[in-house]
Enzyme design. Structure first.
Site, PDB file in Angstrom:
ATOM      1  N   GLU A 106     -53.043  17.156 -29.429  1.00  0.00           N
ATOM      2  CA  GLU A 106     -53.039  17.907 -30.691  1.00  0.00           C
ATOM      3  C   GLU A 106     -53.795  17.162 -31.788  1.00  0.00           C
ATOM      4  O   GLU A 106     -53.302  17.017 -32.905  1.00  0.00           O
ATOM      5  CB  GLU A 106     -51.597  18.187 -31.111  1.00  0.00           C
ATOM      6  CG  GLU A 106     -50.867  19.062 -30.107  1.00  0.00           C
ATOM      7  CD  GLU A 106     -49.433  19.387 -30.522  1.00  0.00           C
ATOM      8  OE1 GLU A 106     -49.017  20.531 -30.305  1.00  0.00           O
ATOM      9  OE2 GLU A 106     -48.755  18.493 -31.064  1.00  0.00           O
ATOM     10  N   GLU A 136     -36.534  23.365 -33.294  1.00  0.00           N
ATOM     11  CA  GLU A 136     -37.828  23.927 -33.668  1.00  0.00           C
ATOM     12  C   GLU A 136     -37.999  25.358 -33.170  1.00  0.00           C
ATOM     13  O   GLU A 136     -38.479  26.214 -33.905  1.00  0.00           O
ATOM     14  CB  GLU A 136     -38.934  23.036 -33.087  1.00  0.00           C
ATOM     15  CG  GLU A 136     -40.324  23.584 -33.282  1.00  0.00           C
ATOM     16  CD  GLU A 136     -41.394  22.671 -32.700  1.00  0.00           C
ATOM     17  OE1 GLU A 136     -41.051  21.602 -32.144  1.00  0.00           O
ATOM     18  OE2 GLU A 136     -42.584  23.043 -32.791  1.00  0.00           O
ATOM     19  N   ASP A 143     -43.071  23.250 -24.193  1.00  0.00           N
ATOM     20  CA  ASP A 143     -42.727  22.614 -25.465  1.00  0.00           C
ATOM     21  C   ASP A 143     -41.366  23.057 -26.003  1.00  0.00           C
ATOM     22  O   ASP A 143     -41.311  23.853 -26.920  1.00  0.00           O
ATOM     23  CB  ASP A 143     -43.817  22.908 -26.500  1.00  0.00           C
ATOM     24  CG  ASP A 143     -43.634  22.094 -27.770  1.00  0.00           C
ATOM     25  OD1 ASP A 143     -42.872  21.121 -27.750  1.00  0.00           O
ATOM     26  OD2 ASP A 143     -44.249  22.454 -28.795  1.00  0.00           O
TER      27      ASP A 143
END
Lengths: 724, 724
Positions: B314, B416, B388
């Site tokens: 990323e 998240e 993820d």
């Protein structure tokens, strides 16, 4: 005390909902969260006296505000009096009685007459006979005023005032007593140094923190009646339905405490939010957009207070973008708010590089021609000084210069230029200095206080704004002592004639200790603290020499920022000839914005008050002060004295250990250590920097700074808190 | 209970350092700050039993850790036992005795033999005779292990275990039990939903919050022995002297609690901080820079744990920038850390758009060729699933596939992708599902737990990382129930064979209530909660269809992000033919990364576990499930059932009112209201969106969503918390 504490802890841990935090309990439990509403048990003699006249309590009325009064008395009285005194549902003798006008017997003519002059927020405290019974009476015309009276009585009790024969009444000198939160919608607080914003926008409108209530309680207890929830550098989204629903929830929580909600608005919202191609205040579509938006707000929040606007200042859009004046912009908003009894608070903090006028003069030049041109529901909100919340400034020359426009005082409670939340600086003395300053506008005694409370010019509305120093820190303000600035702001907004010292005494007794010697010591430290910080930061009228952008630490060398008047060198003007900003007639003539005889007094160094000397004059390094010292020697001695005074504060505070709740004492001790380090940093940086120009030696007896100027210049603080 | 509480409050308010917050006191005082260390008084029968065997306590030793043990017992025992039991300075009978090896009498051979096998962190709890006296013994080889034993005993007492004849010992299954804080230096927390970072970098190193101690206490109480202070997307400044001084202060605070400090580092720090022209791990200047930096760190922090690295992921720099492998990069850092006994935790979370390989396969492809090529002090840190932290994923195929490289589990405790901090989701069941998953790598029973604890491949180091859900919220995690995820993470890291249910029971008894019926009800809600959320968010193996960037709320329509594999449509692949991602051999063949027979099982829809069906297969809308329902009907029914289950949770929780501390109960109630709104939002958005492709009607009996898809698509959340 610790033994006592453990004993009590033991007792209260027997129940399942102990109020103790294990983590805190270990070291004493009192983080400072309770502010000045601690209600710890009073000394026994005092308790016995109070219990003679208060054996129970009675509150007439059942509004939401009455519920707040009940909750407060239920928490306060048993605790203060260490006695299980209870509420009664009817009037009895030897009772604390809270009455609102509609509950008062018609036969109590004298009381009713008194109330006739107290308005919607004033209250009476009267120990004596009511309906033939001897009671401690709190009386007012409205529930919120009764709440103010209740807090006033609790304050008298917390500070040891005898209740026997107590007979007093009070009304606020200013109508709008407002906190300004520079809180962004992502919970960042511009110039906030006590954690993040209290407002958890993401979880609103459903999730209501207990802290929202405790915030409203604290404000009500000192008479603050309004809060601007968001940053003056406003995000237009605050006016979107998504956020108005959240604002509505906060307004509902705050309403019973008499706390009205206001919003900062971005002037170009009709464009950025509404999709119009203009925000020109003269465009009917623009006014129509605002009209609908305001109608929606009042639909949700019938007692919404109004708008705070920062326009054509530091990049914010405004009426100037369309060739319109501040009055044109403010009046358009005022017209749409007027039918709902909302107000516009329009900030006078404007300055533009383009204008070839010295920054301190611009607000006056821009606003005085507009005097009398504003709608009646507009207040012009003026910072206390002409620049920007410096450790010391002269009062803004606008005060007194706009007889036909309500001027609202803007104080900064958060310490953007005063060491953030780690320097012990009691602002009561700063507030007092500004409020007592004489404008001479109608002759001697025309104080700033008399300007803003309307005495001099008979303003239709009056108000005071304070930029909040509150965040999510467990102690609210990041430093227990700085709670006193929130408290002092509220007290001065209610009564600008109070003394900073009496406020400090009350706050200390309510928040830290009731030991007379300890109170005196702490109050003495508070009263000197701001002068100490002025000495190690900006003595003799120096100003705006803090670190670039974040304003953290000393940076007199800053000369690289985009605008002249953002740079330190613009303000101190140090060169080999001398130091200071010539704002006298021989210079930029800022003194001409003040009334005579002040104007003449400030025009000459000899007659300029020494604390403001370099604000108004550029003087040679060897200029001789009244006491015979050279300017250079005095400057250096101020820096050294300031740092030495902090060293002394740390020792004086250390000596109070054992007389203050351990956790509060520790927090202040750690902050003083940081303050001491930074005071020496300020001293060394400024002395070394200015010495390059003075070329003069340090006064005899002062040890040269050990630090190296180049090293100090290279310090970087990319993550300093509170950046705008 | 409130009466009891007021009574106790009254008593404890008599002293000057009351632990009560006035604000809290009004409504019950228990914000949840005390976590699972409440120590409220036990039921009387239990107290009497315990008091038979514990009349006093004795701790041998005077290290800082022993002081922590004393402080904890001093807070816990008088409170739990509602009795003023005291510390004695020597051994007596009927005593709680805490001994470290060097204090144990040589004649206690059996005890010493037991200790020989318990290492540096294991402990013995033994009620029985010691030196001829009947005592409740906590024994261990080191002070920190004695602290763990002390907390273990307090846990047994808080959960009602009889002490008579108690004889047990425990050692952690994993060596590194670490929290990862994704905390930035400005106190923003990436994917943080509970306020801001606990670390007040600006006030460090001087200012030490009580909360730093309470954080370390909480971790020690569940055996967490390491903390990575800063975000894996690391700011190179963390390695500057300015910040290392602050890190050192935190390490000093945490050390007595057995909590070692680690740092996330940016791989190009030698450039961005050190001013070199490269960060190539093969450049001797680069290794030299790291060598000096590491030496400086260990000078300050002798027990520094090591580095966590997110490289070539990323946008983060890494060895790949210089054509070097992950092993090349990790080994260079490992070499400089090895002399100090530091480790490198190198993240396997890597994926690159450029590679023409499906995202879920990339970590495996990139790391398995490197197996055995890492230095012995490197751990490869692998997220539990191949994508993820989704509500449900299969375990990462890396587990089992790197026999010669220690693999460290990375769980995400912060939510998240699970509703932030407002959805009640107990993660114990997720952790358990992953740890118990069978890799078949050495035949049946080759669970993921046995991979990471080294049983299968005899790893030299073992560890587990949990991305923290902790912030400055008064209740630490933003939602009282989510405290259980911090607790469960620590317990599983100590012993992966524990059951999620027993952990939930203990946590509930320690944190909320000891009423058996209430405990059962809450545990039952906890055990179902994650499945409920999977149902209304991503049933049947759907994944990564959350809002763009912030991952808040449903957004299956996202198709506009810069990379294919950031978009929802990449993952659900819904079209008129059907839905799901074909990762079978006929598709991207991700199943080939798993061992047989799992590989074959996942290759066919019929043998793929229904909860993972659409993870591995693209199936027609009318595909028939085992129970005879069409895929479409089952999908829709999951969404409706999930939302209905939340409605039921709100009612079940409401029924518990009065049995939970009022403020905790209120916080959970408000959160459930938000969760209910959002579960319905998820249901409506996903059903309406997918129906566009299925073109099929809702199953009989289900009311059509009232919401409008276009309106839902237009929702924007620019200030959603925790953005990366």
């Amino acid at each position: 005390m610790m033994r006592l504490f453990r004993h009590a802890l033991l007792l209260c841990l027997f129940c399942s909902a102990t109020p103790a935090f294990a983590g805190d309990a270990i070291i004493g439990g009192d983080t400072g969260y309770r502010l000045w509403l601690k209600y710890d048990a009073l000394p026994e003699i005092q308790r016995r006296n109070y219990l003679k006249s208060i054996k129970s309590w009675y509150v007439a009325g059942n509004s939401d505000t009455h519920k707040v009064i009940r909750t407060e008395l239920e928490a306060a009285l048993p605790s203060l009096l260490a006695s299980d005194i209870k509420e009664h549902t009817q009037l009895r003798k030897q009772q604390l009685v809270v009455l609102t006008r509609d509950q008062i017997a018609a036969s109590e003519t004298e009381l009713l007459t008194t109330l006739n002059n107290l308005g919607d927020e004033g209250y009476v405290l009267r120990q004596g006979r009511y309906q033939g019974r001897s009671v401690m009476l709190v009386a007012a015309n409205t529930p919120v005023a009764a709440l103010y009276g209740t807090y006033a009585l609790l304050r008298e009790m917390q500070t040891g005032t005898p209740l026997n024969g107590l007979a007093t009444h009070s009304t606020p000198a200013l109508q709008l007593r407002v906190l300004n939160h520079w809180d962004d919608l992502d919970r960042h607080v511009e110039r906030g140094f006590a954690g993040e914003s209290l407002w958890d926008w993401h979880k609103l409108p459903v999730y209501e923190y207990q802290r929202y209530h405790d915030y409203a309680r604290a404000n009500a207890s000192i008479g603050i009646n309004g809060t601007v929830l968001n940053n003056v550098n406003a995000d237009p989204l605050i006016l979107s339905p998504l956020y108005l629903e959240k604002v509505e929830a906060l307004a509902d929580t705050f309403r019973p405490y008499g706390l009205r909600v206001y919003l900062s608005v971005k002037f170009n919202s009709p464009q950025s939010l509404g999709g119009l191609d203009t925000a020109d205040p003269f465009d009917p579509r623009v006014e129509a957009w605002w009209k609908d938006k305001v109608a929606d707000i009042y639909q949700r929040i019938p007692d919404f207070g109004g708008f705070l606007v920062k326009a054509n200042s530091e990049g914010q859009p405004g009426p100037g973008d369309y060739g319109r004046s501040h009055a044109d912009g403010a009046n358009m908003l005022a017209r749409v708010l007027a039918p709902h009894n909302g107000v516009v608070m329009w900030r006078a903090f404007v300055y533009a590089n383009e204008k070839n006028e010295e920054r301190s003069k611009q607000a006056y030049s821009e606003f005085t021609p507009l005097d009398g041109k504003f709608e009646p529901n507009v207040l012009v909100q003026v910072k206390n000084g002409p620049i920007d919340f410096q450790p010391r400034e002269p009062f803004s020359p606008l005060f007194g210069a706009m007889p036909n426009t309500p001027l609202m005082m803007e104080f900064q409670i958060t310490m953007e230029y005063l060491g953030f939340s780690t320097h012990w600086v009691y602002l009561g003395t700063l507030f007092e200095e500004v409020l007592d300053a004489d404008t001479y506008i109608k002759g001697p005694g025309s104080t700033v206080a008399k300007v803003i409370d309307g005495q001099l010019h008979d303003y239709p509305i009056t108000g005071m704004a304070g930029v909040a120093n509150i965040g999510t820190d467990p102690n609210w303000t990041g430093h227990p002592i700085l709670q006193s600035n929130w408290f002092a702001y509220g007290r001065f907004a209610w009564d600008p004639t109070l003394s900073a010292e009496s406020i400090a005494q009350n706050w200390t007794r309510m928040s830290l200790t009731r030991e007379p010697a300890a109170v005196d010591e702490i109050v003495d430290m508070m009263m000197q603290s701001r002068e100490t910080t002025v000495s190690y930061m900006t003595p003799l009228g120096l100003h705006h020499i803090m670190g670039a952008d974040h304003h953290y630490g000393p940076a007199p060398w800053v000369d690289f920022l985009g605008r002249d008047d953002w740079n330190s060198v613009y303000y101190h003007r140090a060169d080999t000839d001398g130091i200071g900003f010539d704002r006298s007639p021989s210079g930029v003539d800022a003194v001409s914005q003040y009334a005579s005889p002040l104007r003449e007094e400030l025009s000459k160094p000899e007659t300029t008050p020494e604390p403001l000397l370099l604000w108004f004059h550029h003087l040679p390094w060897d200029y001789t002060l009244a006491d015979g010292r050279t300017l250079w020697d005095a400057l250096v001695q101020h820096y050294y004295q300031g740092a030495d005074d902090v060293a002394e504060m740390t020792q004086r505070w250390a000596a109070l250990k054992g007389q203050i709740s351990p956790l509060i004492h520790k927090q202040v001790s750690m902050s003083l250590q940081i303050q001491l380090n930074e005071a020496r940093w300020w001293r060394d940086a400024c002395v070394l920097y200015f010495q390059q120009y003075s070329g003069m030696p340090l006064p005899k007896g002062l040890a040269a700074p050990q630090a190296d100027l180049d090293t100090l210049k290279q310090k970087q603080f990319p993550h300093a808190p509170g950046q705008g």
